[in-house]
Design a protein around this motif. Structure first.
Motif, PDB file in Angstrom:
ATOM      1  N   GLU A  83       0.786  -1.219  -0.052  1.00 36.54           N
ATOM      2  CA  GLU A  83       0.189   0.024   0.134  1.00 36.54           C
ATOM      3  C   GLU A  83       0.807   1.200  -0.001  1.00 36.54           C
ATOM      4  N   GLU A  84       1.926   1.215   0.695  1.00 37.70           N
ATOM      5  CA  GLU A  84       2.683   2.588   0.866  1.00 37.70           C
ATOM      6  C   GLU A  84       3.592   2.576  -0.623  1.00 37.70           C
ATOM      7  N   SER A  85       3.769   1.557  -1.375  1.00 36.99           N
ATOM      8  CA  SER A  85       4.491   1.770  -2.651  1.00 36.99           C
ATOM      9  C   SER A  85       3.374   2.174  -3.856  1.00 36.99           C
ATOM     10  N   TYR A  86       2.126   2.045  -3.537  1.00 34.38           N
ATOM     11  CA  TYR A  86       1.081   2.520  -4.411  1.00 34.38           C
ATOM     12  C   TYR A  86       0.271   3.856  -3.871  1.00 34.38           C
ATOM     13  N   LYS A  87       0.845   4.193  -2.598  1.00 33.79           N
ATOM     14  CA  LYS A  87       0.089   5.391  -2.190  1.00 33.79           C
ATOM     15  C   LYS A  87       0.274   6.485  -3.034  1.00 33.79           C
ATOM     16  N   ASP A  88       1.362   6.964  -3.646  1.00 40.89           N
ATOM     17  CA  ASP A  88       1.301   8.263  -4.560  1.00 40.89           C
ATOM     18  C   ASP A  88       0.980   7.959  -5.984  1.00 40.89           C
ATOM     19  N   ASP A  89       0.617   6.712  -6.233  1.00 38.04           N
ATOM     20  CA  ASP A  89       0.115   6.339  -7.581  1.00 38.04           C
ATOM     21  C   ASP A  89      -1.290   6.484  -7.585  1.00 38.04           C
ATOM     22  N   PRO A  90      -1.777   7.495  -8.509  1.00 39.21           N
ATOM     23  CA  PRO A  90      -3.388   7.692  -8.603  1.00 39.21           C
ATOM     24  C   PRO A  90      -3.960   6.640  -9.384  1.00 39.21           C
TER      25      PRO A  90
END
Length: 137
Positions: A83-90
């Motif tokens: 989830e952290e790795s995709y947090k900034d991915d819209p």
């Protein structure tokens, strides 16, 4: 022919008679050695023993609870990292999966183009390989 569970084995063949007219003793057959199910089970047990796997599951309740807790904690940690790795991915998960599949298809198409030769070259090379064989025979 191996006996099936619940079905009795075929009767033994007719007894052999000795010169006195008495029936010669014969060693009885072992149904465990004939049964394929028993052989498969024994083979699997030996393999598991060789690799060190405990098939009897002789763990205490505390050990099982600790393992379950560790697995749950590691699963939660992996989920948190993802989830952290995709947090900034819209993009949504579906969009990421579609893009990944498109990349995979594109890679396979490029690889197939690189390895594909024209059929004429393939035919010529096959004939060239066959000529020396036929001339030597």
């Amino acid at each position: 022919m191996a006996p099936v569970l619940g079905v009795p084995p075929p009767p033994p063949p007719a007894p052999h008679m000795g010169p006195d007219g008495l029936i010669l003793p014969k060693k009885p057959y072992n149904p465990c050695l004939i049964s394929t199910n028993h052989k498969d089970l024994h083979r699997e047990l030996l393999f598991n023993q060789k690799i060190g796997k405990n098939v009897l599951n002789q763990k205490s309740e505390l050990q099982r609870a600790l393992e379950k807790q560790r697995e749950a904690a590691s699963r939660k940690e992996a989920e948190r990292i993802r989830e952290e790795s995709y947090k900034d991915d819209p993009r949504t998960a579906l969009q990421r999966a579609i893009e990944q599949r498109a990349r995979y298809i594109q890679l396979t198409q490029e690889q197939s183009r690189a390895t594909t030769e024209p059929p004429s070259n393939l035919l010529i090379t096959a004939r060239a390989k066959l000529r020396p064989r036929t001339e030597s025979q």
